[in-house]
Design a protein around this motif. Structure first.
Motif, PDB file in Angstrom:
ATOM      1  N   GLU A  14      46.946  44.859  37.735  1.00 20.58           N
ATOM      2  CA  GLU A  14      47.123  44.554  39.158  1.00 20.58           C
ATOM      3  C   GLU A  14      47.618  45.755  39.955  1.00 20.58           C
ATOM      4  OE1 GLU A  14      49.254  40.949  39.963  1.00 20.58           O
ATOM      5  OE2 GLU A  14      48.189  39.816  38.433  1.00 20.58           O
ATOM      6  N   LYS A  15      48.104  46.770  39.268  1.00  9.79           N
ATOM      7  CA  LYS A  15      48.543  47.998  39.938  1.00  9.79           C
ATOM      8  C   LYS A  15      47.366  48.906  40.295  1.00  9.79           C
ATOM      9  CE  LYS A  15      49.146  50.670  35.667  1.00  9.79           C
ATOM     10  NZ  LYS A  15      50.096  51.399  34.804  1.00  9.79           N
ATOM     11  N   THR A  16      46.157  48.545  39.889  1.00  8.89           N
ATOM     12  CA  THR A  16      44.975  49.378  40.153  1.00  8.89           C
ATOM     13  C   THR A  16      44.830  49.643  41.646  1.00  8.89           C
ATOM     14  OG1 THR A  16      43.862  48.381  38.243  1.00  8.89           O
ATOM     15  CG2 THR A  16      42.495  49.573  39.821  1.00  8.89           C
ATOM     16  N   PRO A  17      44.649  50.883  42.053  1.00  4.29           N
ATOM     17  CA  PRO A  17      44.500  51.195  43.484  1.00  4.29           C
ATOM     18  C   PRO A  17      43.324  50.450  44.113  1.00  4.29           C
ATOM     19  CG  PRO A  17      44.940  53.188  42.235  1.00  4.29           C
ATOM     20  CD  PRO A  17      44.700  52.108  41.229  1.00  4.29           C
ATOM     21  N   LYS A  18      43.517  50.043  45.350  1.00  2.00           N
ATOM     22  CA  LYS A  18      42.522  49.248  46.070  1.00  2.00           C
ATOM     23  C   LYS A  18      41.154  49.925  46.171  1.00  2.00           C
ATOM     24  CE  LYS A  18      41.283  45.698  48.608  1.00  2.00           C
ATOM     25  NZ  LYS A  18      41.127  44.337  48.029  1.00  2.00           N
ATOM     26  N   PRO A  19      41.070  51.243  46.373  1.00  2.66           N
ATOM     27  CA  PRO A  19      39.738  51.859  46.483  1.00  2.66           C
ATOM     28  C   PRO A  19      38.861  51.623  45.256  1.00  2.66           C
ATOM     29  CG  PRO A  19      41.392  53.345  47.327  1.00  2.66           C
ATOM     30  CD  PRO A  19      42.143  52.208  46.706  1.00  2.66           C
ATOM     31  N   PHE A  20      39.439  51.689  44.051  1.00  5.62           N
ATOM     32  CA  PHE A  20      38.655  51.450  42.842  1.00  5.62           C
ATOM     33  C   PHE A  20      38.233  49.992  42.760  1.00  5.62           C
ATOM     34  CE2 PHE A  20      38.763  51.092  37.942  1.00  5.62           C
ATOM     35  CZ  PHE A  20      37.389  51.262  37.869  1.00  5.62           C
ATOM     36  N   VAL A  21      39.145  49.084  43.104  1.00  2.00           N
ATOM     37  CA  VAL A  21      38.822  47.655  43.093  1.00  2.00           C
ATOM     38  C   VAL A  21      37.652  47.372  44.033  1.00  2.00           C
ATOM     39  CG1 VAL A  21      39.681  45.347  43.655  1.00  2.00           C
ATOM     40  CG2 VAL A  21      41.183  46.984  42.483  1.00  2.00           C
ATOM     41  N   SER A  22      37.715  47.920  45.229  1.00  2.00           N
ATOM     42  CA  SER A  22      36.687  47.659  46.244  1.00  2.00           C
ATOM     43  C   SER A  22      35.354  48.311  45.901  1.00  2.00           C
ATOM     44  CB  SER A  22      37.167  48.172  47.616  1.00  2.00           C
ATOM     45  OG  SER A  22      38.358  47.519  48.010  1.00  2.00           O
ATOM     46  N   ALA A  23      35.376  49.362  45.089  1.00  2.00           N
ATOM     47  CA  ALA A  23      34.138  50.058  44.717  1.00  2.00           C
ATOM     48  C   ALA A  23      33.317  49.272  43.709  1.00  2.00           C
ATOM     49  CB  ALA A  23      34.459  51.440  44.167  1.00  2.00           C
ATOM     50  N   CYS A  24      33.907  48.252  43.080  1.00  2.00           N
ATOM     51  CA  CYS A  24      33.212  47.456  42.071  1.00  2.00           C
ATOM     52  C   CYS A  24      32.593  46.206  42.699  1.00  2.00           C
ATOM     53  CB  CYS A  24      34.190  47.036  40.966  1.00  2.00           C
ATOM     54  SG  CYS A  24      34.957  48.415  40.072  1.00  2.00           S
ATOM     55  N   ASP A  25      31.552  45.688  42.056  1.00  2.00           N
ATOM     56  CA  ASP A  25      30.986  44.416  42.502  1.00  2.00           C
ATOM     57  C   ASP A  25      31.938  43.270  42.187  1.00  2.00           C
ATOM     58  OD1 ASP A  25      28.049  44.932  43.358  1.00  2.00           O
ATOM     59  OD2 ASP A  25      28.265  46.078  41.516  1.00  2.00           O
ATOM     60  N   LYS A  26      32.578  43.369  41.046  1.00  2.00           N
ATOM     61  CA  LYS A  26      33.523  42.353  40.590  1.00  2.00           C
ATOM     62  C   LYS A  26      34.638  43.065  39.857  1.00  2.00           C
ATOM     63  CE  LYS A  26      35.073  38.229  39.229  1.00  2.00           C
ATOM     64  NZ  LYS A  26      35.671  37.268  40.175  1.00  2.00           N
ATOM     65  N   PHE A  27      35.882  42.686  40.158  1.00  2.00           N
ATOM     66  CA  PHE A  27      37.025  43.309  39.489  1.00  2.00           C
ATOM     67  C   PHE A  27      37.905  42.223  38.893  1.00  2.00           C
ATOM     68  CE2 PHE A  27      40.828  45.650  38.679  1.00  2.00           C
ATOM     69  CZ  PHE A  27      40.396  46.945  38.402  1.00  2.00           C
ATOM     70  N   ILE A  28      38.208  42.363  37.596  1.00  2.00           N
ATOM     71  CA  ILE A  28      39.013  41.370  36.889  1.00  2.00           C
ATOM     72  C   ILE A  28      40.328  42.009  36.490  1.00  2.00           C
ATOM     73  CG2 ILE A  28      39.172  39.879  34.851  1.00  2.00           C
ATOM     74  CD1 ILE A  28      35.765  41.043  35.985  1.00  2.00           C
ATOM     75  N   TYR A  29      41.423  41.407  36.921  1.00  2.00           N
ATOM     76  CA  TYR A  29      42.730  41.916  36.533  1.00  2.00           C
ATOM     77  C   TYR A  29      43.014  41.552  35.085  1.00  2.00           C
ATOM     78  CZ  TYR A  29      43.753  43.049  41.408  1.00  2.00           C
ATOM     79  OH  TYR A  29      43.725  43.600  42.665  1.00  2.00           O
ATOM     80  N   THR A  30      43.433  42.539  34.301  1.00  2.00           N
ATOM     81  CA  THR A  30      43.602  42.326  32.866  1.00  2.00           C
ATOM     82  C   THR A  30      44.802  41.453  32.536  1.00  2.00           C
ATOM     83  OG1 THR A  30      44.768  44.456  32.733  1.00  2.00           O
ATOM     84  CG2 THR A  30      42.414  44.447  32.222  1.00  2.00           C
ATOM     85  N   GLU A  31      45.714  41.264  33.475  1.00  2.00           N
ATOM     86  CA  GLU A  31      46.816  40.329  33.229  1.00  2.00           C
ATOM     87  C   GLU A  31      46.281  38.927  32.954  1.00  2.00           C
ATOM     88  OE1 GLU A  31      48.732  43.671  35.512  1.00  2.00           O
ATOM     89  OE2 GLU A  31      46.828  42.595  35.585  1.00  2.00           O
ATOM     90  N   ILE A  32      45.183  38.585  33.601  1.00  2.00           N
ATOM     91  CA  ILE A  32      44.546  37.282  33.379  1.00  2.00           C
ATOM     92  C   ILE A  32      44.057  37.178  31.945  1.00  2.00           C
ATOM     93  CG2 ILE A  32      42.597  35.811  34.008  1.00  2.00           C
ATOM     94  CD1 ILE A  32      42.698  37.019  36.779  1.00  2.00           C
ATOM     95  N   LEU A  33      43.469  38.257  31.456  1.00  2.00           N
ATOM     96  CA  LEU A  33      42.906  38.246  30.107  1.00  2.00           C
ATOM     97  C   LEU A  33      43.995  38.128  29.060  1.00  2.00           C
ATOM     98  CD1 LEU A  33      40.262  41.091  30.538  1.00  2.00           C
ATOM     99  CD2 LEU A  33      40.038  38.647  31.017  1.00  2.00           C
TER     100      LEU A  33
END
Length: 262
Positions: free
Chosen positions: A131-150
């Motif tokens: 969840e600490k992943t910077p927003k620009p990388f998250v927004s650059a993906c079609d789908k982003f999954i936070y690994t805390e969920i996994l």
């Protein structure tokens, strides 16, 4: 007359590239379970300096999941050479034209341009990071999954007895992130914008459009396994209707804003 056999629906071929320096080994089970939802992991590679002890937890799981470790020496202290190796391999794989998408596993914003470049070629990019992943990388993906969920979905191993704990490794308490607040206003606005004349929209179409706006959106972040469960929980704001499908004989869920709902 020869009978033409029906071929099964072709699954997407995905290249899974893992930045071992910026991804914990504890996500491994949940990671590949999640990836199977999107396609087949045709290539599985993980990048890091395997000569040191810092990647010991990854070394224990590589063979079990047929992940190919790629050695990248840390030539200069403080410089991450792993990023460059992963990016170069990604571009080599891109130009083979054998893949439908990429899974980039890292919390490092250095892969923002790589994700954008892969999408420019018409490929689907799935990002996996904390969840600490910077927003620009998250927004650059079609789908982003936070690994805390996994990690939360993975079965928890029973705590070992005090005398069974490995030397020098104190037991760590299991931690689960608190569910976030459901973005009901965003969902309501999208329903208004995309619904038919009666205000209804098919739930799958709603989910796809939410993800286009927020690649990191996932019902599990809010304490629900599915989008349908999330929407049903907000019954003061949304109405849900079940409709039969004449084509498949199955059922489809539709949702609309409840009049006067707040």
């Amino acid at each position: 007359m020869a009978i033409k056999q029906q071929t099964p629906r072709q699954q997407k071929h995905l290249a899974v590239l893992i930045d071992a320096d910026n991804a914990p080994a504890s996500i491994i089970e949940g990671l590949f379970e999640e990836i199977t939802k999107y396609g087949v992991a045709s290539v599985k590679r993980i990048y890091g300096d395997w000569t040191g002890p810092q990647l010991g937890s990854w070394k224990k799981v590589l063979l079990d999941h047929s992940i190919q470790p790629i050695q990248q020496f840390a030539y200069t202290k403080g410089k991450n050479a792993t990023d460059s190796a992963l990016i170069i391999d990604a571009m080599d794989l891109l130009y083979t034209r054998r893949f439908d998408g990429f899974c980039l596993v890292s919390s490092d914003s250095d892969f923002t341009r790589l994700a954008a470049r892969l999408r420019e070629e018409g490929l689907t990019v799935y990002g996996f990071g904390e969840e600490k992943t910077p927003k620009p990388f998250v927004s650059a993906c079609d789908k982003f999954i936070y690994t805390e969920i996994l990690r939360e979905e993975a079965p928890e191993a029973p705590p070992a007895a005090p005398d069974k704990q490995p030397a020098g490794e104190p037991a760590k308490p299991a931690s689960k992130s608190k569910p976030q607040k459901v973005p009901v206003d965003l969902i309501a606005k999208l329903i208004d914008d995309l619904s038919d004349e009666d205000g209804w929209i098919q739930l799958g179409a709603l989910g796809q459009n939410i993800t286009r706006i927020r690649p990191e959106f996932d019902a599990r972040l809010y304490g629900f396994r599915k989008l349908s469960d999330l929407v049903k929980s907000q019954n003061k704001r949304f109405e849900v209707q079940v409709r039969g499908s004449s084509a498949s004989g199955g059922e489809s869920l539709y949702v609309r804003n409840r009049k006067g709902g707040k």
